[in-house]
Design a protein around this motif. Structure first.
Motif, mmCIF file in Angstrom:
data_model
loop_
_atom_site.group_PDB
_atom_site.id
_atom_site.type_symbol
_atom_site.label_atom_id
_atom_site.label_comp_id
_atom_site.label_asym_id
_atom_site.label_seq_id
_atom_site.Cartn_x
_atom_site.Cartn_y
_atom_site.Cartn_z
ATOM 1 N N ARG A 176 5.063 -4.909 30.275
ATOM 2 C CA ARG A 176 4.938 -3.462 30.093
ATOM 3 C C ARG A 176 6.231 -2.886 29.523
ATOM 4 O O ARG A 176 6.218 -2.113 28.562
ATOM 5 C CB ARG A 176 4.605 -2.797 31.426
ATOM 6 C CG ARG A 176 4.462 -1.274 31.327
ATOM 7 C CD ARG A 176 4.515 -0.599 32.694
ATOM 8 N NE ARG A 176 5.827 -0.853 33.288
ATOM 9 C CZ ARG A 176 6.040 -1.207 34.551
ATOM 10 N NH1 ARG A 176 5.039 -1.377 35.370
ATOM 11 N NH2 ARG A 176 7.265 -1.418 34.991
ATOM 12 N N ASP A 177 7.375 -3.277 30.114
ATOM 13 C CA ASP A 177 8.665 -2.762 29.650
ATOM 14 C C ASP A 177 8.962 -3.157 28.212
ATOM 15 O O ASP A 177 9.645 -2.428 27.495
ATOM 16 C CB ASP A 177 9.794 -3.262 30.555
ATOM 17 C CG ASP A 177 9.751 -2.655 31.950
ATOM 18 O OD1 ASP A 177 8.959 -1.711 32.182
ATOM 19 O OD2 ASP A 177 10.506 -3.143 32.820
ATOM 20 N N GLU A 178 8.463 -4.299 27.790
ATOM 21 C CA GLU A 178 8.698 -4.778 26.426
ATOM 22 C C GLU A 178 7.640 -4.297 25.437
ATOM 23 O O GLU A 178 7.669 -4.647 24.261
ATOM 24 C CB GLU A 178 8.772 -6.306 26.413
ATOM 25 C CG GLU A 178 9.971 -6.860 27.159
ATOM 26 C CD GLU A 178 11.297 -6.407 26.571
ATOM 27 O OE1 GLU A 178 11.423 -6.346 25.321
ATOM 28 O OE2 GLU A 178 12.216 -6.092 27.358
ATOM 29 N N GLY A 179 6.687 -3.507 25.908
ATOM 30 C CA GLY A 179 5.675 -2.939 25.027
ATOM 31 C C GLY A 179 4.532 -3.885 24.671
ATOM 32 O O GLY A 179 3.812 -3.653 23.713
ATOM 33 N N VAL A 180 4.376 -4.955 25.447
ATOM 34 C CA VAL A 180 3.299 -5.919 25.186
ATOM 35 C C VAL A 180 2.498 -6.190 26.477
ATOM 36 O O VAL A 180 2.375 -7.333 26.915
ATOM 37 C CB VAL A 180 3.839 -7.233 24.585
ATOM 38 C CG1 VAL A 180 4.331 -7.026 23.170
ATOM 39 C CG2 VAL A 180 4.962 -7.815 25.461
ATOM 40 N N PRO A 181 1.925 -5.151 27.073
ATOM 41 C CA PRO A 181 1.255 -5.331 28.361
ATOM 42 C C PRO A 181 0.083 -6.310 28.312
ATOM 43 O O PRO A 181 -0.195 -6.994 29.303
ATOM 44 C CB PRO A 181 0.789 -3.919 28.729
ATOM 45 C CG PRO A 181 0.731 -3.195 27.428
ATOM 46 C CD PRO A 181 1.817 -3.784 26.584
ATOM 47 N N ASP A 182 -0.594 -6.419 27.182
ATOM 48 C CA ASP A 182 -1.735 -7.337 27.077
ATOM 49 C C ASP A 182 -1.318 -8.806 27.124
ATOM 50 O O ASP A 182 -2.137 -9.671 27.433
ATOM 51 C CB ASP A 182 -2.527 -7.076 25.799
ATOM 52 C CG ASP A 182 -3.318 -5.777 25.876
ATOM 53 O OD1 ASP A 182 -3.548 -5.290 27.002
ATOM 54 O OD2 ASP A 182 -3.696 -5.253 24.823
ATOM 55 N N LEU A 183 -0.071 -9.097 26.827
ATOM 56 C CA LEU A 183 0.410 -10.477 26.864
ATOM 57 C C LEU A 183 0.334 -11.066 28.279
ATOM 58 O O LEU A 183 0.078 -12.253 28.452
ATOM 59 C CB LEU A 183 1.847 -10.541 26.344
ATOM 60 C CG LEU A 183 2.524 -11.910 26.335
ATOM 61 C CD1 LEU A 183 1.755 -12.899 25.468
ATOM 62 C CD2 LEU A 183 3.962 -11.777 25.866
ATOM 63 N N ALA A 184 0.496 -10.228 29.279
ATOM 64 C CA ALA A 184 0.535 -10.705 30.671
ATOM 65 C C ALA A 184 -0.735 -11.461 31.047
ATOM 66 O O ALA A 184 -0.662 -12.504 31.706
ATOM 67 C CB ALA A 184 0.753 -9.533 31.626
ATOM 68 N N LYS A 185 -1.896 -10.984 30.636
ATOM 69 C CA LYS A 185 -3.132 -11.662 31.047
ATOM 70 C C LYS A 185 -3.241 -13.066 30.458
ATOM 71 O O LYS A 185 -3.877 -13.938 31.049
ATOM 72 C CB LYS A 185 -4.365 -10.826 30.723
ATOM 73 C CG LYS A 185 -4.586 -10.521 29.289
ATOM 74 C CD LYS A 185 -5.771 -9.573 29.133
ATOM 75 C CE LYS A 185 -5.794 -8.965 27.770
ATOM 76 N NZ LYS A 185 -6.770 -7.893 27.659
ATOM 77 N N TYR A 186 -2.586 -13.289 29.352
ATOM 78 C CA TYR A 186 -2.586 -14.645 28.780
ATOM 79 C C TYR A 186 -1.575 -15.542 29.496
ATOM 80 O O TYR A 186 -1.830 -16.724 29.694
ATOM 81 C CB TYR A 186 -2.308 -14.591 27.279
ATOM 82 C CG TYR A 186 -3.369 -13.809 26.552
ATOM 83 C CD1 TYR A 186 -4.644 -14.334 26.380
ATOM 84 C CD2 TYR A 186 -3.115 -12.519 26.093
ATOM 85 C CE1 TYR A 186 -5.638 -13.603 25.740
ATOM 86 C CE2 TYR A 186 -4.107 -11.785 25.456
ATOM 87 C CZ TYR A 186 -5.359 -12.321 25.284
ATOM 88 O OH TYR A 186 -6.347 -11.601 24.673
#
Length: 107
Positions: free
Chosen positions: A61-71
């Motif tokens: 979230r802090d890095e602006g890529v919240p969707d990456l977490a689910k992967y």
């Protein structure tokens, strides 16, 4: 890299240390850390824990890529498999859940 065995990972001998660690996470000493509850009441798993805050989700979230977490969450299954464990999870914070419920069983 040596991950250890599934038997060692789910060992009841580790419970006191894990409970102490979980208690420490609830102090929230670090802003992008995890908060975890060790679930001793779960009877259908050799080891169970619920993460109620996720460091990976916070960082993404802090890095602006919240969707990456689910992967990145999918890697938990790979690591469990490498240790000879079956991981069952019904929800993750990255996918909108209130927690990440980890249930490990020896295969």
């Amino acid at each position: 890299m040596f991950l250890g065995t599934g038997e060692a990972y789910v060992s009841k001998k580790k419970l006191p240390g894990r409970l102490k660690w979980a208690e420490k996470t609830h102090r929230r000493e670090y802003p992008n850390d995890w908060v975890v509850d060790i679930r001793q009441d779960v009877t259908d798993a050799d080891y169970a824990m619920d993460y109620t805050e996720c460091g990976i989700c916070k960082l993404c979230r802090d890095e602006g890529v919240p969707d990456l977490a689910k992967y990145l969450c999918k890697l938990d299954y790979v690591l469990a498999d490498l240790m000879g464990l079956a991981l069952t999870r019904t929800t993750t914070i990255a996918e909108g859940g209130t927690c990440c419920d980890f249930r490990y069983n020896l295969r």
